[in-house]
Motif scaffolding. Structure first.
Motif, PDB file in Angstrom:
ATOM      1  N   LYS A 135       0.887  -1.243  -0.129  1.00  0.00           N
ATOM      2  CA  LYS A 135       0.058  -0.131  -0.013  1.00  0.00           C
ATOM      3  C   LYS A 135       0.741   1.259  -0.065  1.00  0.00           C
ATOM      4  O   LYS A 135       0.554   2.338  -0.939  1.00  0.00           O
ATOM      5  CB  LYS A 135      -1.021   0.078   1.215  1.00  0.00           C
ATOM      6  CG  LYS A 135      -1.962   1.176   1.258  1.00  0.00           C
ATOM      7  CD  LYS A 135      -2.749   1.197   2.324  1.00  0.00           C
ATOM      8  CE  LYS A 135      -3.802   2.164   2.659  1.00  0.00           C
ATOM      9  NZ  LYS A 135      -4.558   2.220   3.854  1.00  0.00           N
ATOM     10  N   GLU A 150      -5.399   1.156  -1.797  1.00  0.00           N
ATOM     11  CA  GLU A 150      -6.144   0.157  -0.897  1.00  0.00           C
ATOM     12  C   GLU A 150      -6.959  -0.539  -2.008  1.00  0.00           C
ATOM     13  O   GLU A 150      -7.210  -1.901  -2.019  1.00  0.00           O
ATOM     14  CB  GLU A 150      -6.949   0.577   0.187  1.00  0.00           C
ATOM     15  CG  GLU A 150      -7.538  -0.541   1.067  1.00  0.00           C
ATOM     16  CD  GLU A 150      -6.616  -1.606   1.891  1.00  0.00           C
ATOM     17  OE1 GLU A 150      -6.966  -2.662   1.757  1.00  0.00           O
ATOM     18  OE2 GLU A 150      -5.716  -1.071   2.147  1.00  0.00           O
ATOM     19  N   ARG A 151      -7.759   0.082  -2.650  1.00  0.00           N
ATOM     20  CA  ARG A 151      -8.542  -0.497  -3.792  1.00  0.00           C
ATOM     21  C   ARG A 151      -7.836  -1.257  -4.892  1.00  0.00           C
ATOM     22  O   ARG A 151      -8.362  -2.434  -5.106  1.00  0.00           O
ATOM     23  CB  ARG A 151      -9.160   0.474  -4.690  1.00  0.00           C
ATOM     24  CG  ARG A 151     -10.297   1.284  -3.923  1.00  0.00           C
ATOM     25  CD  ARG A 151     -11.060   2.351  -4.800  1.00  0.00           C
ATOM     26  NE  ARG A 151     -11.639   3.218  -3.813  1.00  0.00           N
ATOM     27  CZ  ARG A 151     -11.544   4.740  -4.498  1.00  0.00           C
ATOM     28  NH1 ARG A 151     -11.192   4.891  -5.443  1.00  0.00           N
ATOM     29  NH2 ARG A 151     -12.041   5.368  -3.412  1.00  0.00           N
ATOM     30  N   ILE A 153      -5.057  -2.995  -4.110  1.00  0.00           N
ATOM     31  CA  ILE A 153      -4.773  -4.278  -3.405  1.00  0.00           C
ATOM     32  C   ILE A 153      -5.963  -5.098  -3.221  1.00  0.00           C
ATOM     33  O   ILE A 153      -5.954  -6.381  -3.563  1.00  0.00           O
ATOM     34  CB  ILE A 153      -3.999  -3.969  -2.036  1.00  0.00           C
ATOM     35  CG1 ILE A 153      -2.643  -3.350  -2.286  1.00  0.00           C
ATOM     36  CG2 ILE A 153      -4.160  -5.097  -1.010  1.00  0.00           C
ATOM     37  CD1 ILE A 153      -2.267  -2.822  -1.042  1.00  0.00           C
ATOM     38  N   GLU A 154      -7.153  -4.509  -2.905  1.00  0.00           N
ATOM     39  CA  GLU A 154      -8.337  -5.321  -2.940  1.00  0.00           C
ATOM     40  C   GLU A 154      -8.847  -5.823  -4.354  1.00  0.00           C
ATOM     41  O   GLU A 154      -9.322  -6.981  -4.420  1.00  0.00           O
ATOM     42  CB  GLU A 154      -9.713  -4.409  -2.637  1.00  0.00           C
ATOM     43  CG  GLU A 154      -9.470  -4.010  -1.149  1.00  0.00           C
ATOM     44  CD  GLU A 154     -10.710  -3.216  -0.581  1.00  0.00           C
ATOM     45  OE1 GLU A 154     -11.702  -2.942  -1.568  1.00  0.00           O
ATOM     46  OE2 GLU A 154     -10.558  -2.272   0.378  1.00  0.00           O
ATOM     47  N   TYR A 155      -8.542  -5.212  -5.445  1.00  0.00           N
ATOM     48  CA  TYR A 155      -8.827  -5.799  -6.769  1.00  0.00           C
ATOM     49  C   TYR A 155      -7.979  -7.012  -6.912  1.00  0.00           C
ATOM     50  O   TYR A 155      -8.267  -7.949  -7.548  1.00  0.00           O
ATOM     51  CB  TYR A 155      -8.464  -4.625  -7.842  1.00  0.00           C
ATOM     52  CG  TYR A 155      -8.777  -5.104  -9.054  1.00  0.00           C
ATOM     53  CD1 TYR A 155     -10.169  -5.120  -9.795  1.00  0.00           C
ATOM     54  CD2 TYR A 155      -7.948  -5.834 -10.264  1.00  0.00           C
ATOM     55  CE1 TYR A 155     -10.559  -5.444 -11.221  1.00  0.00           C
ATOM     56  CE2 TYR A 155      -8.294  -6.506 -11.207  1.00  0.00           C
ATOM     57  CZ  TYR A 155      -9.382  -6.093 -11.827  1.00  0.00           C
ATOM     58  OH  TYR A 155      -9.772  -6.560 -12.969  1.00  0.00           O
ATOM     59  N   ARG A 156      -6.502  -6.941  -6.532  1.00  0.00           N
ATOM     60  CA  ARG A 156      -5.560  -8.174  -6.695  1.00  0.00           C
ATOM     61  C   ARG A 156      -6.138  -9.040  -5.821  1.00  0.00           C
ATOM     62  O   ARG A 156      -6.022 -10.352  -6.347  1.00  0.00           O
ATOM     63  CB  ARG A 156      -4.420  -7.580  -6.066  1.00  0.00           C
ATOM     64  CG  ARG A 156      -3.355  -6.927  -7.163  1.00  0.00           C
ATOM     65  CD  ARG A 156      -1.788  -6.801  -6.600  1.00  0.00           C
ATOM     66  NE  ARG A 156      -1.619  -6.813  -5.337  1.00  0.00           N
ATOM     67  CZ  ARG A 156      -0.947  -6.042  -4.719  1.00  0.00           C
ATOM     68  NH1 ARG A 156       0.077  -5.217  -5.489  1.00  0.00           N
ATOM     69  NH2 ARG A 156      -0.626  -5.885  -3.473  1.00  0.00           N
ATOM     70  N   GLN A 157      -6.530  -9.000  -4.794  1.00  0.00           N
ATOM     71  CA  GLN A 157      -7.017 -10.155  -3.899  1.00  0.00           C
ATOM     72  C   GLN A 157      -8.267 -10.603  -4.414  1.00  0.00           C
ATOM     73  O   GLN A 157      -8.579 -12.046  -4.271  1.00  0.00           O
ATOM     74  CB  GLN A 157      -7.074  -9.527  -2.462  1.00  0.00           C
ATOM     75  CG  GLN A 157      -5.885  -9.176  -1.904  1.00  0.00           C
ATOM     76  CD  GLN A 157      -6.068  -8.573  -0.299  1.00  0.00           C
ATOM     77  OE1 GLN A 157      -7.285  -7.899  -0.256  1.00  0.00           O
ATOM     78  NE2 GLN A 157      -5.029  -8.424   0.147  1.00  0.00           N
ATOM     79  N   THR A 158      -9.220  -9.970  -4.853  1.00  0.00           N
ATOM     80  CA  THR A 158     -10.462 -10.543  -5.316  1.00  0.00           C
ATOM     81  C   THR A 158     -10.370 -11.090  -6.623  1.00  0.00           C
ATOM     82  O   THR A 158     -10.804 -12.116  -7.020  1.00  0.00           O
ATOM     83  CB  THR A 158     -11.441  -9.263  -5.581  1.00  0.00           C
ATOM     84  OG1 THR A 158     -11.785  -8.676  -4.215  1.00  0.00           O
ATOM     85  CG2 THR A 158     -12.773  -9.874  -6.097  1.00  0.00           C
ATOM     86  N   VAL A 171     -10.211  -0.540 -11.537  1.00  0.00           N
ATOM     87  CA  VAL A 171      -9.922  -0.140 -10.102  1.00  0.00           C
ATOM     88  C   VAL A 171     -10.811   1.029 -10.109  1.00  0.00           C
ATOM     89  O   VAL A 171     -10.389   2.155 -10.924  1.00  0.00           O
ATOM     90  CB  VAL A 171      -8.695  -0.045  -9.530  1.00  0.00           C
ATOM     91  CG1 VAL A 171      -8.593   0.384  -8.208  1.00  0.00           C
ATOM     92  CG2 VAL A 171      -7.828  -1.351  -9.883  1.00  0.00           C
TER      93      VAL A 171
END
Length: 188
Positions: A135, A150-151, A153-158, A171
């Motif tokens: 981040k 943060e978005r 990272i969330e996109y990568r995780q999802t 994103v």
């Protein structure tokens, strides 16, 4: 006499076991089917239709080496199979969409530490990996604050790792103009 009967019974059982084993072994050999009887003779034409190819990947890659992969895959698939690119790799200089073929060598270029950019200011041209950056690293990019970092990272995780840089526009908060400012500073 009981002793003689028991010895005779044991001897008879041993003889039957030996005879049974020999008979079973003979029966197995007579019913054995070879691979050639099942699949037929192997011709040079059938050997050419192998669906696997060997690809060598080296350079800025986490697990360089020779990989046996399904024909029809892309360089991107081999890069992912080899653990992805290293943070100092310049993945933009290879064609990730290229179809792999037998004997292909993919050499992922590496940006040397301390290398200078082509701009007159001489600032460091090291790109930030959108697939691996933290981040705080993402926050250093122009126009990316903590919320958008943060978005990402969330996109990568999802959705898993970004497969191409343009995917970053999916994103929320990253439009075409912001992407144009980022594209020269990021890598996969």
């Amino acid at each position: 006499m009981d002793g003689k009967r028991s010895k005779l019974a044991v001897g008879l059982l041993i003889a039957l076991a030996v005879a049974g084993t020999g008979l079973y072994s003979w029966w197995q050999k007579s019913t054995m089917v070879t691979a050639a009887q099942i699949i037929g003779p192997v011709s040079s034409e059938s050997m050419v239709k192998n669906d696997k190819v060997m690809v060598y990947i080296s350079g800025g890659i986490n697990r360089p080496g020779v990989y046996e992969v399904q024909s029809g895959l892309r360089v991107l698939d081999v890069v992912n199979l080899a653990g992805g690119v290293t943070p100092n790799a310049d993945a933009n200089r290879i064609n990730m969409a290229q179809a792999v073929k037998d004997g292909l060598h993919v050499s992922v270029p590496v940006v040397m530490a301390g290398s200078q950019s082509e701009n007159p200011s001489g600032s460091n041209n090291e790109r930030i990996s959108i697939n691996k950056a933290s981040k705080s690293e993402l926050d250093k990019l122009p126009g990316i604050g903590p919320a958008i970092a943060e978005r990402i990272i969330e996109y990568r995780q999802t959705n898993g790792a970004f497969k191409e840089l343009d995917e970053l526009k999916k994103v929320p908060g990253i439009g075409e103009s912001k992407f144009k400012k980022l594209v020269s500073k990021i890598t996969l």
